[in-house]
Design a protein around this motif. Structure first.
Motif, short mmCIF file in Angstrom:
data_model
loop_
_atom_site.label_atom_id
_atom_site.label_comp_id
_atom_site.label_asym_id
_atom_site.label_seq_id
_atom_site.Cartn_x
_atom_site.Cartn_y
_atom_site.Cartn_z
N ALA A 7 66.05 -81.25 -47.31
CA ALA A 7 64.93 -81.36 -48.25
C ALA A 7 65.29 -82.28 -49.41
CB ALA A 7 64.56 -79.97 -48.77
N GLY A 8 64.26 -82.94 -49.97
CA GLY A 8 64.49 -83.85 -51.10
C GLY A 8 65.07 -83.12 -52.30
N ARG A 9 66.07 -83.67 -52.93
CA ARG A 9 66.76 -83.01 -54.03
C ARG A 9 66.31 -83.58 -55.37
NH1 ARG A 9 72.78 -82.70 -51.13
NH2 ARG A 9 71.99 -81.67 -49.24
N ILE A 10 65.96 -82.69 -56.28
CA ILE A 10 65.60 -83.07 -57.64
C ILE A 10 66.74 -82.62 -58.55
CG2 ILE A 10 63.91 -82.76 -59.48
CD1 ILE A 10 61.82 -82.11 -57.31
N VAL A 11 67.54 -83.59 -59.00
CA VAL A 11 68.73 -83.29 -59.80
C VAL A 11 68.32 -83.28 -61.27
CG1 VAL A 11 71.11 -83.95 -60.31
CG2 VAL A 11 70.15 -84.42 -58.04
N LEU A 12 68.24 -82.07 -61.83
CA LEU A 12 67.60 -81.89 -63.14
C LEU A 12 68.31 -82.63 -64.27
CD1 LEU A 12 66.61 -78.12 -62.90
CD2 LEU A 12 65.18 -80.12 -62.52
N ASP A 13 69.64 -82.73 -64.21
CA ASP A 13 70.36 -83.38 -65.31
C ASP A 13 70.71 -84.83 -65.01
OD1 ASP A 13 72.14 -82.70 -63.37
OD2 ASP A 13 73.64 -81.80 -64.71
N SER A 14 70.07 -85.40 -63.98
CA SER A 14 70.28 -86.82 -63.71
C SER A 14 69.45 -87.63 -64.70
CB SER A 14 69.87 -87.18 -62.27
OG SER A 14 68.47 -87.02 -62.11
N LEU A 15 69.85 -88.84 -64.96
CA LEU A 15 69.17 -89.68 -65.95
C LEU A 15 67.72 -89.93 -65.55
CD1 LEU A 15 69.41 -91.31 -68.55
CD2 LEU A 15 70.20 -93.27 -67.17
N ALA A 16 67.49 -90.19 -64.26
CA ALA A 16 66.14 -90.51 -63.80
C ALA A 16 65.18 -89.33 -64.00
CB ALA A 16 66.18 -90.91 -62.33
N VAL A 17 65.63 -88.12 -63.65
CA VAL A 17 64.76 -86.95 -63.77
C VAL A 17 64.55 -86.59 -65.24
CG1 VAL A 17 64.54 -84.48 -63.27
CG2 VAL A 17 65.36 -86.05 -61.50
N THR A 18 65.61 -86.75 -66.04
CA THR A 18 65.49 -86.45 -67.48
C THR A 18 64.45 -87.35 -68.13
OG1 THR A 18 67.82 -85.77 -67.56
CG2 THR A 18 66.76 -86.29 -69.65
N ARG A 19 64.48 -88.67 -67.81
CA ARG A 19 63.51 -89.60 -68.35
C ARG A 19 62.09 -89.27 -67.87
NH1 ARG A 19 66.67 -95.39 -67.51
NH2 ARG A 19 68.02 -95.25 -69.39
N GLU A 20 61.97 -88.88 -66.57
CA GLU A 20 60.65 -88.57 -66.02
C GLU A 20 60.06 -87.35 -66.71
OE1 GLU A 20 58.46 -87.78 -61.69
OE2 GLU A 20 60.63 -88.13 -61.79
N LEU A 21 60.87 -86.32 -66.94
CA LEU A 21 60.39 -85.10 -67.58
C LEU A 21 59.93 -85.36 -69.02
CD1 LEU A 21 63.03 -82.51 -66.29
CD2 LEU A 21 60.58 -82.49 -65.79
N ALA A 22 60.63 -86.27 -69.71
CA ALA A 22 60.30 -86.54 -71.12
C ALA A 22 58.91 -87.13 -71.25
CB ALA A 22 61.34 -87.46 -71.73
N GLY A 23 58.41 -87.76 -70.21
CA GLY A 23 57.10 -88.40 -70.28
C GLY A 23 55.97 -87.56 -69.75
N ILE A 24 56.24 -86.28 -69.43
CA ILE A 24 55.21 -85.40 -68.83
C ILE A 24 54.68 -84.46 -69.89
CG2 ILE A 24 54.79 -83.59 -67.12
CD1 ILE A 24 56.88 -84.89 -65.35
N ALA A 25 53.37 -84.19 -69.82
CA ALA A 25 52.73 -83.30 -70.79
C ALA A 25 53.28 -81.89 -70.65
CB ALA A 25 51.22 -83.29 -70.57
N SER A 26 53.28 -81.14 -71.76
CA SER A 26 53.87 -79.80 -71.76
C SER A 26 52.85 -78.71 -72.00
CB SER A 26 54.96 -79.72 -72.83
OG SER A 26 54.38 -79.93 -74.14
#
Length: 869
Positions: free
Chosen positions: A800-819
């Motif tokens: 299954a596709g892995r979402i690495v929470l502390d990777s730079l790409a995922v961290t940047r993506e999360l910062a741009g999402i509404a909360s």
């Protein structure tokens, strides 16, 4: 002045209180081993519509063929035999249903008003004989074979083998004898499906030669002589486990009358000299076990005579059966004569299973009785020489099977059958044990007896008749249904013995002629009990047709992993004893069997059934391993079995899954435990329940070591990750793996999956890789939430596709999402109460983890209940 039981026996009381049995004071008779009250049949038949009076007798119009014949006087109109048979079969045990119903104008009476049996007319078929005579030599041979196997003087061309008393073990013997007599292949299934001489002859007419070698007394064989395959298995068990009493086979007989100990001792020596297997020891040469038959003149036969108190006979008999055999140095037989007085004795015959089986008791006691009679008269017994000895059988068995490496051999063909039919079999049956399985079992056991009443036993017989099955097949189905209902799954394997005494030359022999079969039952699809019996019947017939390959070779062909903690392939045995071992006379005095219990357990559970001679009920016992079960647990199993048997008789076409195995007290207790329902007047899914509680709470959301995470920060992180998951396709009925260590991220990930509408699957990275792979392959997560430190611990097979929470790409993506808080409008589909909230895997009692899906409404109900409780 105390209550006495009226037995109907006619006796004379001696001065010392002993009763001499003279016969019956009523019309009770015995047919095929069953005691029958003829008056009971008359009463039942007389209640049939149109019947004025009925009278039943046993007739033997054809020599050796006894049958029940009921004469009926019609009330006003003629009655049909078929209607009477249906009426009787619904109310009587199978063995009490008359074979013939004959209408007569009046019951003939003698001058003193009693039934005149001699005036009763013979049934028409008894006058004319069978419907037709055998038309050729094939039918004549088959009729003779049926009669010989059933112990009758003759059998008609159109007589049903099973109606004459046949059962599965006798069917196996009949098939073997047909092969030997006609030289054509004949299976147990053939005997079951072509149940008359006429039908079987037609079926076999086009068959080719069987190709089986003949069993002959070849005399001196190769040195050293190999063991039979069944013996070799017991020898291996004895060597691996160490000597014990689990495979002791005791037989104890009460003797009421004078017995000459010297004549008994001499008779025992005569029997040991006659049967080589009783004077055989088992040695190991170059790593292989072999038979060493001792010279009768030099063999020492263990025989003891002891005087004991009358009240201690039972205990002393059991003590005599506790001997542990040394198979390399001792012959597998010991005999003890216990005497309480001149008129009261117990003869204890103890054998190791390596030299005997269920059928051996008959020839052993017959030979012992013959030898005693001769020795008491001062002469040697004149035995008919045995055509073969056990060593001949062991050599013949190897010739019959051949080598599994030869693809055309019987061994290779049967190995292929077992390999296909046992493929994917669970390594261990999930039994409802009271204790965990020890790494090394003690093989200690105990027995819980049980009794199936006559009405239930008769009902089971009706199910067997309607299904074209045997009583063994019916009780086999019942045991598998019981284990299935107690959590053993849909794929249940049990073991059962199969007789290897196919050749009539083996009939007079003592020896171990058994193999053990693995019978697999499929309980998937919620079958009715009738349907389950049909499945068991088909599986059993196929298995009995491949019963030559020894169990060890079957296990090798299947390739199942071995374990010292459990029996391979199956852990539960089911037997149905159809051989009468009762004895009424021995050494010229009255005799009766004395049951003895030696303890020990070969398997986790062993269900033993046997037909009752007295009332059509079934007696039985559950032998259980004390390593795994408390006595109370074993007793509960037998209680549930009896409840199940009664239920299937009452409604054989109802689904097995609908049978209630609990008594009223258990049901009340379970209802109390399960009384957790709450009226849910708030959110019905976990995401909304948590979201609704968040604004009302104060303080931090999470505390980990020295750090706090505020509720605002927690909610922000959860909402952002939930929106990211929705963007990756996560919604209701999606599964998302969570492979994270204990941390803030772990709790955020779990809540985010739930808030997105998915179901979270916790993946503990301390588990073995194959276990994690099995969990992922079973639950099929659409994504896996992990971190840089944990990703490397995930097996490569988890795709299954892995979402690495502390990777730079995922961290940047999360910062741009509404909360902001999510609603159904944000999800891929509305989140409903029946959608899964999470998936967990139990440890699995068989070693294979089992997935459990928990719905939103279930966990919300539990949380609401916990708040109040």
């Amino acid at each position: 002045g105390t209550r006495m039981y009226r037995t109907g026996d006619l006796v004379v009381r001696r001065d010392n209180g002993t009763l001499d049995y003279l016969g019956r004071a009523d019309d009770q008779v015995k047919l095929r081993g069953f005691r029958i009250e003829l008056g009971e049949i008359d009463t039942i038949v007389a209640t049939a519509p149109g019947v004025s009076r009925a009278v039943t007798v046993i007739r033997e119009d054809r020599p050796g063929v006894q049958r029940l014949v009921t004469y009926v006087v019609p009330a006003d109109a003629p009655v049909t035999a078929d209607a009477l048979r249906v009426h009787a079969a619904a109310r009587l045990p199978e063995y009490m249903v008359p074979s013939v119903f004959l209408e007569i104008p009046a019951i003939p009476l003698s001058p003193n008003g009693k039934l005149d049996r001699r005036a009763l007319p013979a049934p028409p078929d008894a006058v004319t004989g069978p419907s037709r005579a055998p038309r050729d030599a094939r039918e004549e041979i088959l009729a003779g074979t049926f009669a010989a196997v059933l112990g009758l003087d003759s059998a008609g061309v159109e007589d049903d083998f099973f109606a004459l008393g046949g059962h599965s073990l006798l069917a196996a013997r009949a098939a073997a004898r047909v092969r030997a007599a006609l030289g054509v292949e004949c299976s147990v299934r053939d005997v079951f499906e072509a149940r008359t001489v006429e039908a079987l002859a037609a079926r076999l007419a086009a068959r080719g030669a069987s190709g089986r070698p003949a069993l002959t007394g070849a005399g001196a064989g190769p040195e050293p002589t190999p063991l039979s395959y069944a013996q070799r298995r017991l020898w291996l068990i004895d060597n691996v486990r160490g000597p014990g009493t689990a495979y002791n086979v005791p037989f104890a007989v009460r003797l009421a009358g004078p017995v000459d100990p010297a004549a008994v001792r001499a008779a025992v020596r005569d029997v040991v000299a006659r049967h080589e297997v009783l004077r055989t020891v088992f040695a190991e040469i170059d790593g292989e076990p072999c038979q060493r038959v001792l010279d009768p003149a030099g063999v020492e036969v263990p025989f003891a005579v002891r005087e004991v108190a009358a009240g201690a006979l039972g205990a002393e008999a059991e003590a005599a059966c506790g001997h542990v055999f040394d198979l390399e140095r001792e012959i597998p037989l010991r005999v003890t004569l216990l005497s309480a007085s001149r008129e009261e004795h117990v003869l204890v015959v103890l054998l190791h299973h390596i030299a005997t089986d269920e059928w051996s008791t008959g020839p052993l006691l017959a030979d012992l009785d013959t030898a005693y009679t001769a020795r008491a008269a001062g002469r040697a017994p004149e035995f008919t020489p045995l055509p073969v000895q056990y060593a001949d059988y062991a050599l013949w068995q190897r010739e019959l099977l051949g080598d599994t490496k030869d693809k055309d051999s019987l061994a290779a063909l049967q190995a292929a059958y077992w390999r296909d039919n046992l493929a994917g079999l669970p390594e261990e049956l999930a039994l409802p044990t009271d204790r965990p399985r020890p790494a090394t079992p003690s093989y200690q056991g105990d027995v819980v007896p049980f009794e199936v009443d006559a009405a239930t036993g008769s009902g089971l017989a009706r199910i067997a008749r309607a299904s074209g099955a045997t009583m063994f097949m019916v009780v086999h189905a019942a045991v598998t249904a019981l284990l299935h209902r107690l959590g053993a799954g849909d794929d249940i394997a049990i073991g059962t013995p199969a007789s290897g005494r196919g050749d009539e030359q083996l009939d007079p022999m003592v020896g171990f002629f058994l193999n053990t079969l693995v019978l697999r039952a499929d309980l998937s699809g919620e079958p009715s009990f009738t349907e389950l019996v049909g499945r068991v019947r088909d599986t059993g017939l196929a298995a009995f047709s491949h019963a030559d390959l020894p169990l060890e070779a079957v296990a090798e062909a299947v390739g199942q992993a071995r374990s010292q903690s459990r029996n391979p392939l199956f852990q539960t045995m089911v037997t149905y004893h159809s051989v009468e071992t009762g004895v009424s006379e021995l050494f010229g005095v009255r005799a009766s069997e004395l049951p003895v219990e030696i303890g020990g357990a070969k398997f986790d559970l062993e269900f033993a059934f046997g037909g009752s001679e007295t009332d059509g009920g079934i007696s039985g016992g559950l032998r259980y391993a004390t390593d795994l079960f408390e006595r109370s647990g074993a007793e509960r199993l037998t209680e549930r079995l009896l409840r199940l048997l009664a239920a299937v008789v009452a409604a054989p076409d109802a689904p097995v899954a609908s049978i209630d195995l609990m008594d009223a007290a258990e049901r009340r207790r379970l209802d109390g435990w399960n009384d957790t329902a709450r009226v849910l007047d708030g959110p019905e899914n976990l995401a909304d329940l948590v979201a609704a509680g968040a604004p009302r709470a104060e303080g931090p959301a999470l505390v980990f070591e020295d750090e706090d995470l505020s509720r605002t920060d927690f909610d922000t992180r959860v909402n952002r990750l939930a929106r990211l998951l929705i963007g990756r396709g996560v919604g209701p009925e999606s599964v998302v793996g969570v492979a994270l260590p204990r941390s803030f991220d772990l709790l955020v990930a779990i809540h985010a999956v739930v808030r997105a509408g998915g179901a979270y699957l916790p993946l503990d990275l301390t588990l073995p890789a194959d276990r994690l792979t099995h969990m992922a392959e079973t639950a099929r997560p659409v994504a896996i939430l992990t971190d840089l430190g944990s990703e490397s611990a995930l097996p490569e097979a988890v795709e299954a596709g892995r979402i690495v929470l502390d990777s730079l790409a995922v961290t940047r993506e999360l910062a741009g999402i509404a909360s902001d808080v999510l609603t159904d409008a944000d999800r891929l589909a509305p989140l409903l109460p029946h959608h899964p909230a999470y998936v967990i895997f139990t440890s699995g009692s068989t070693g294979r983890p089992k997935g459990v899906m928990v719905e939103h409404r279930a966990i919300v109900n539990r949380l609401e209940w916990m708040q109040h409780a």
